[in-house]
Scaffold this motif. Structure first.
Motif, PDB file in Angstrom:
ATOM      1  N   TYR A   5      82.627  51.564  60.977  1.00  0.00           N
ATOM      2  CA  TYR A   5      83.301  50.613  61.036  1.00  0.00           C
ATOM      3  C   TYR A   5      83.107  50.874  63.452  1.00  0.00           C
ATOM      4  O   TYR A   5      82.079  51.053  63.608  1.00  0.00           O
ATOM      5  CB  TYR A   5      84.627  51.336  61.595  1.00  0.00           C
ATOM      6  N   ASP A   6      82.699  49.135  62.778  1.00  0.00           N
ATOM      7  CA  ASP A   6      82.117  48.153  64.636  1.00  0.00           C
ATOM      8  C   ASP A   6      83.606  47.462  65.222  1.00  0.00           C
ATOM      9  O   ASP A   6      83.660  46.625  64.073  1.00  0.00           O
ATOM     10  CB  ASP A   6      80.668  47.796  63.943  1.00  0.00           C
ATOM     11  N   ILE A  38      81.894  53.939  64.775  1.00  0.00           N
ATOM     12  CA  ILE A  38      82.056  54.861  64.237  1.00  0.00           C
ATOM     13  C   ILE A  38      80.868  55.203  63.148  1.00  0.00           C
ATOM     14  O   ILE A  38      81.186  54.094  61.910  1.00  0.00           O
ATOM     15  CB  ILE A  38      83.704  55.490  63.754  1.00  0.00           C
ATOM     16  N   TYR A  39      80.274  56.211  62.633  1.00  0.00           N
ATOM     17  CA  TYR A  39      79.436  56.034  61.835  1.00  0.00           C
ATOM     18  C   TYR A  39      79.431  57.829  61.322  1.00  0.00           C
ATOM     19  O   TYR A  39      79.216  58.266  61.721  1.00  0.00           O
ATOM     20  CB  TYR A  39      77.868  55.488  62.226  1.00  0.00           C
ATOM     21  N   ASN A  97      85.886  43.028  64.296  1.00  0.00           N
ATOM     22  CA  ASN A  97      85.497  43.909  63.531  1.00  0.00           C
ATOM     23  C   ASN A  97      84.679  43.755  62.054  1.00  0.00           C
ATOM     24  O   ASN A  97      85.006  42.990  61.257  1.00  0.00           O
ATOM     25  CB  ASN A  97      87.405  44.038  63.150  1.00  0.00           C
ATOM     26  N   GLN A  98      83.737  45.192  62.280  1.00  0.00           N
ATOM     27  CA  GLN A  98      82.833  45.273  60.898  1.00  0.00           C
ATOM     28  C   GLN A  98      83.075  46.571  60.239  1.00  0.00           C
ATOM     29  O   GLN A  98      82.996  47.341  60.610  1.00  0.00           O
ATOM     30  CB  GLN A  98      81.510  44.573  61.318  1.00  0.00           C
ATOM     31  N   LYS A  99      82.975  45.866  59.057  1.00  0.00           N
ATOM     32  CA  LYS A  99      83.716  47.847  57.823  1.00  0.00           C
ATOM     33  C   LYS A  99      82.991  47.748  56.519  1.00  0.00           C
ATOM     34  O   LYS A  99      82.773  47.201  56.411  1.00  0.00           O
ATOM     35  CB  LYS A  99      85.497  47.666  58.132  1.00  0.00           C
ATOM     36  N   MET A 100      82.140  48.742  56.881  1.00  0.00           N
ATOM     37  CA  MET A 100      81.552  49.034  55.697  1.00  0.00           C
ATOM     38  C   MET A 100      81.509  50.212  55.237  1.00  0.00           C
ATOM     39  O   MET A 100      81.381  51.113  56.018  1.00  0.00           O
ATOM     40  CB  MET A 100      79.773  48.950  56.310  1.00  0.00           C
ATOM     41  N   LEU A 116      76.108  66.358  57.041  1.00  0.00           N
ATOM     42  CA  LEU A 116      77.546  65.752  57.078  1.00  0.00           C
ATOM     43  C   LEU A 116      76.480  64.983  58.989  1.00  0.00           C
ATOM     44  O   LEU A 116      76.186  65.828  59.395  1.00  0.00           O
ATOM     45  CB  LEU A 116      78.230  66.037  57.263  1.00  0.00           C
ATOM     46  N   PHE A 117      76.716  63.625  59.196  1.00  0.00           N
ATOM     47  CA  PHE A 117      76.104  63.574  60.427  1.00  0.00           C
ATOM     48  C   PHE A 117      77.033  62.123  61.195  1.00  0.00           C
ATOM     49  O   PHE A 117      77.507  61.330  60.087  1.00  0.00           O
ATOM     50  CB  PHE A 117      74.603  62.600  60.432  1.00  0.00           C
ATOM     51  N   GLY A 118      78.012  62.964  62.054  1.00  0.00           N
ATOM     52  CA  GLY A 118      79.079  61.829  62.134  1.00  0.00           C
ATOM     53  C   GLY A 118      79.097  61.537  63.266  1.00  0.00           C
ATOM     54  O   GLY A 118      78.787  61.964  64.752  1.00  0.00           O
ATOM     55  N   THR A 119      79.597  59.832  63.860  1.00  0.00           N
ATOM     56  CA  THR A 119      79.100  60.235  65.616  1.00  0.00           C
ATOM     57  C   THR A 119      79.986  59.121  66.204  1.00  0.00           C
ATOM     58  O   THR A 119      80.712  58.259  65.146  1.00  0.00           O
ATOM     59  CB  THR A 119      77.785  59.335  66.003  1.00  0.00           C
ATOM     60  N   PHE A 120      80.700  59.146  67.310  1.00  0.00           N
ATOM     61  CA  PHE A 120      81.707  57.935  67.756  1.00  0.00           C
ATOM     62  C   PHE A 120      81.530  57.414  69.164  1.00  0.00           C
ATOM     63  O   PHE A 120      79.686  58.077  70.090  1.00  0.00           O
ATOM     64  CB  PHE A 120      82.505  58.644  67.990  1.00  0.00           C
ATOM     65  N   ASN A 121      81.017  56.261  69.608  1.00  0.00           N
ATOM     66  CA  ASN A 121      80.704  55.769  70.459  1.00  0.00           C
ATOM     67  C   ASN A 121      81.522  54.531  71.376  1.00  0.00           C
ATOM     68  O   ASN A 121      82.379  54.015  70.570  1.00  0.00           O
ATOM     69  CB  ASN A 121      79.076  55.312  70.147  1.00  0.00           C
ATOM     70  N   THR A 122      81.713  54.631  72.199  1.00  0.00           N
ATOM     71  CA  THR A 122      82.344  53.940  73.498  1.00  0.00           C
ATOM     72  C   THR A 122      81.900  52.860  74.377  1.00  0.00           C
ATOM     73  O   THR A 122      81.361  54.335  75.075  1.00  0.00           O
ATOM     74  CB  THR A 122      83.995  53.963  72.636  1.00  0.00           C
ATOM     75  N   SER A 123      82.001  51.952  74.696  1.00  0.00           N
ATOM     76  CA  SER A 123      81.500  51.591  75.791  1.00  0.00           C
ATOM     77  C   SER A 123      81.853  50.151  76.316  1.00  0.00           C
ATOM     78  O   SER A 123      82.558  49.566  75.159  1.00  0.00           O
ATOM     79  CB  SER A 123      80.128  50.651  75.535  1.00  0.00           C
TER      80      SER A 123
END
Lengths: 710, 216
Positions: free
Chosen positions: A359-360, A335-336, A374-377, A304-311
């Motif tokens: 989710y971007d 979020i990936y 907004n992009q969702k994949m 499992l790889f999860g990452t969250f980023n905000t800038s």
């Protein structure tokens, strides 16, 4: 009674000691060359010997009946033969050992691809190389820029490969798609990769003609392999002039958990390094990453790889096109999640499966206007590979990607531009090793898009032939499709996928410490998106009539042997590319292409200073741009690009903790690099279109990092 | 009848005794050969012996330990890097098998620490950073399991001696470490006759060399 027993014991013992069989013979390879040092023995007994200097062996055994004779030698497949030891007292046999497949001298299909790995022995780049390439500043995509075939496009930051645009390079993680691998960018400023190179144990970078497993990429793919189960518990803290970073890893017998996070702000750094940008809000970024690995059964591994980023960041952008200074504020979050499960199914089958989510969100405030994207994949993928026999491997799989895009624009009214696409793909590929020296791979890929309402089926082929102990020649070709960029699809969903054909030929010489590669390629583009005016909202203004081509030669040389404690590599690319796409009025060299690109990376350990030093020199010849003040199209050229970057890593003890101090200096010589020019939409009073140069946000940059192992 | 059962039991016992004796004998002969070996073929021969023993004695980690040790010794002599890696792959394979039998053995972690320097030397600039940490972790673990394992002290002393002075190494820095190792060797008692018991001569030789150079 007693005497009978004793006698029978004696009989047993004597039977053992007197009825010995003598085994002898010779151990050779398939070319009849003797193999000294092979271990020849009867399984489950002490009886055996080592073949002598001319491959001969001879030993006695007291074993009885049907027994297994085993022979093994380093680099060769184990040999096993059933023998009836009762049949004769002397057995003579010749043992022929076959070379094992994982030998370094076996042919490998690799036209167009570079592999960075910690596992394979002979690879072009290691992950560590990426982390220590100064011009890359710790960015995976930046490091790929030192490889041949990649254009220097300083104002963008993405990977432009062989006459292809940045969006034509697709990024994958453990085979799963990463929909938004780069950070959101301000106009004319480079973006970076979202992921730290330290999270990965390998990278596959292909600059063309890749396998049928990869689709929806016109020019190139980057597939990053995340670390496996961690076996060492450790924590570290980094204090930097650009923020703070921390990580910790915990291990159990069959699982491991790693957490890392950072808070980055360039507030301080922007004061140290003179900026060519008028920041209203220095960029601030917060990231959090979780990696969990669990072994399941003998061969199963769940990752499992999860990452969250905000800038967020803000700047005043002197928009010469409109002749105004724009106040731009950018907020973004991403979020990936990436889950993969790989397992062996029986002896011959392997299964790879995955589920990914991205989710971007991006919010741009432009003076009083606002653009929200907004992009969702969601992606689900399954693949199987099967070793049909020693020579043949069959791979096949299916892949479903659901992508939804929505842009909300508040600009003289409210607009909404949404679209959704379901992309269903399947592939099958067979690799066949005719001999140890000759291998071929043939594959097909089918893709169906719900939005573009069509199915494409494309072939891929590659082959490789070993020309010597360390050299081989490879050939690869194929057809590639990719859906048009979101910026066009949102206006014109009737567009067709863009198409490229690749043909690549490579000659390579590879040893453990030296690599030489020369690769020639031909590339043809069709169905490229064309329009009459940038950002036109009329769907009918978009069509697929654009074409293009690129051909060139890429050369790579790496040497870790000649100079003591020194490792260097040189990449050179020559390219000839033309395109007639977008709003081009004729076929021309696109703005992101420079004919010559050169990178020299030099790394050396300095024991006296206890320091690891790296130096990068990059050169790119001038790039074309369109000057409306002159006649013709794409009628002007920028100056050449030059950059010298340096990084120093000093190992030290910091209050009893193993630590490292990194100093990264970019563009130490202070070259004033101009990537192109923006022109005003309207001429001034004198009838001239005014322009501003596109430059880096800084001339020179220095970053200091103290990394402490806790 | 009672008697015959007794004899039968005795017979069974003694045959078990024979097997054990065969293992003891094969091992002690091979160990003797191992420490007399000088050339690659000699090491290969003895490594093969240990491999043969290991495939019968599936519960014993020692045959695998010595097979691994032999291949590490071979890697020191092999000139070609690609081959060196192949030998070390084999050494690692046997070591992994040994670890699977005995997960908490100080000597096995020591051997892991002994294997890494050979790997690093093939390509120090690229492998150094990644493997030095792993090597230290293995040696730390070895000491945790047995704080008196003299081979760990010897290996640490050797590494210090081979490190440049600016890096915190050199003969002067290594001297007290060799002396400490010598103390540990003095008091070391191997668990069994077949247990690892090497390194004392090497340590004494290195110590002697440094003392000699200081005396000059």
């Amino acid at each position: 009674m007693r005497s009978i027993l004793i006698i029978s014991v004696f009989i047993l013992i004597s039977a053992n000691s007197f009825a010995q069989a003598l085994l002898s013979g010779k151990v050779t390879d398939s070319q009849n060359n003797p193999l000294p040092g092979a271990n020849v023995f009867i399984q489950n007994s002490y009886d055996g010997t080592t073949s002598d200097s001319i491959g001969n062996f001879s030993f006695k055994t007291s074993q009885k009946g049907i027994q297994n004779l085993s022979a093994s030698f380093i680099g060769y497949k184990p040999f096993l033969r059933k023998l009836d030891l009762d049949s004769s007292k002397t057995i003579t046999l010749n043992i022929v050992l076959l070379e094992s497949d994982d030998q370094i001298d076996e042919v490998v299909i690799n036209a167009g691809s570079f592999e960075a790995s910690d596992e394979k022995k002979a690879v072009v780049l290691r992950v560590f190389d990426i982390a220590t390439t100064p011009s890359a500043q710790g960015d995976i995509f930046g490091a790929l820029g030192t490889l041949p075939g990649v254009q220097k496009v300083g104002e963008d930051g993405r990977v432009f490969v062989r006459g292809g645009e940045g969006y034509e390079t697709k990024t994958f993680m453990d085979g799963m798609l990463v929909a938004s691998p780069y950070t959101s960018k301000m106009p004319d400023m480079p973006s970076r990769g979202r992921f730290s190179p330290l999270l990965f144990s390998g990278t596959l970078f292909s600059t063309g003609a890749y396998s049928a497993e990869y689709g929806q990429a016109l020019s190139s793919i980057v597939d990053m392999k995340t670390n496996s189960i961690e076996t060492e518990e450790q924590s570290s803290l980094s204090v930097m002039t650009v923020g703070l970073m921390g990580s910790t890893t915990r291990c159990r017998k069959n699982s491991s958990l790693s957490l890392s996070g950072d808070l980055l702000t360039t507030a301080l750094s922007n004061k140290i390094n003179r900026q060519q940008v008028d920041w209203t809000k220095s960029p601030v970024t917060a990231d959090g990453t979780i990696m969990f690995r669990q072994k399941a059964g003998e061969t199963g591994l769940y990752k499992l790889f999860g990452t969250f980023n905000t800038s967020s960041s803000g700047m005043i952008y002197p928009n010469i096109q409109t002749g105004t200074n724009q106040d731009i504020l950018l907020n973004s979050s991403n979020i990936y999640l990436n889950n993969t499960y790989n397992s062996q199914l029986g002896e011959k089958w392997m299964m790879k499966s995955g589920l990914a989510f991205n989710y971007d969100h991006q919010n741009i405030d432009l003076d009083k206007d606002r653009i929200i994207t907004n992009q969702k994949m969601v992606q689900a993928k399954i693949g199987f590979s099967c070793f049909l026999n020693e020579q043949t491997e069959l791979k096949f799989g299916a892949d479903w990607v659901n992508f939804s895009y929505e842009q909300k624009i508040r600009m003289d009214g409210n607009f909404r531009l949404p679209f959704t696409n379901n992309e269903l793909s399947g592939f099958a590929e067979m690799e066949y090793k005719l001999t140890k020296k000759f291998a071929t791979r043939l594959g097909f890929r089918a893709e169906n898009s719900s939005l573009l309402n069509g199915t494409t089926i494309v072939p891929r082929f590659s082959g490789a032939y070993k020309t010597g102990d360390h050299s081989q020649i490879s050939l690869a070709c194929g057809e590639f499709y990719q859906n048009p960029e979101n910026d066009y699809l949102k206006f014109a969903p009737q567009l067709k996928p863009e198409k490229a054909n690749h043909a690549v030929m490579t000659w390579q010489y590879l040893t453990e410490l030296k690599t030489f590669r020369v690769e020639g390629y031909l590339k043809k583009y069709n169905n490229l998106v064309k329009f009459t005016e940038q950002m036109t909202t009329n769907p009918l203004d978009y069509n697929n009539l654009g074409t293009g081509h690129a051909e060139g030669v890429d050369i790579f040389w790496r040497d870790k042997e000649t100079f003591k404690l020194t490792d260097y590599w040189i990449s050179y690319s020559w390219i000839n590319a033309r395109r007639n796409y977008k709003d081009y009025t004729m076929a021309a060299v696109p703005t992101f292409v420079s004919e010559h690109n050169l990178s020299v990376v030099y790394k050396r350990f300095l024991p006296v200073l206890n320091t690891y030093a790296s130096l990068t020199y990059s050169f790119a010849s001038s790039r074309p741009y369109h000057d409306p003040n002159l006649s013709g199209f794409m009628n002007a050229k920028t100056q050449q690009y030059n950059d010298i970057s340096l990084s120093l890593t000093y190992m030290l003890n910091f209050f009893g903790k193993q630590s490292a101090l990194h100093l990264m200096l970019n563009n130490v010589a202070g070259f004033d690099n101009v990537y192109g020019y923006n022109f005003s939409n309207t001429p001034n009073a004198a009838g001239k279109y005014e322009s501003t140069p596109i430059r880096s946000p800084f001339v020179r940059q220095a970053i200091l990092v103290l990394n402490i192992m806790l | 009848m009672k008697k015959s059962i007794f004899i039968l039991a005795l017979l069974l016992l003694s045959s078990a005794g024979f097997a054990n004796e065969a293992y003891q004998k094969a091992m002690s002969q091979s160990i003797e050969k191992l420490f007399q070996a000088k050339t690659i073929p000699e090491y290969v021969e003895v490594a093969n012996q240990f491999e043969r023993i290991s495939q019968i004695e599936k519960a014993e980690w020692l045959p695998l330990y010595y097979a691994s040790f032999a291949y590490i010794m071979i890697s020191f002599q092999e000139a070609e890097n690609t081959k060196k890696d192949l030998y070390l792959d084999l050494a690692q394979k046997y070591l992994d098998q040994a670890m699977a039998i005995e997960a908490n053995e100080s000597e096995l972690f020591m051997l892991q620490g002994f294997l890494y320097p050979s790997r690093i030397n093939i390509d120090p600039i690229n492998r150094g950073m990644a493997l030095v940490g792993k090597m230290n972790a293995a040696l730390d673990k070895s000491l945790e399991l047995n704080p008196d394992n003299p081979r760990v002290y010897y290996l640490r002393a050797t590494m210090t001696a081979n490190m440049p002075e600016a890096f915190g190494g050199g003969a002067a820095k290594a001297l007290p470490l060799y002396q400490k190792a010598a103390e540990k060797f003095q008091s070391f008692k191997p668990k069994t006759e077949l247990s690892p018991n090497w390194g004392k001569e090497m340590n004494d030789a290195e110590l002697g060399k440094i003392m000699e150079s200081i005396a000059k």
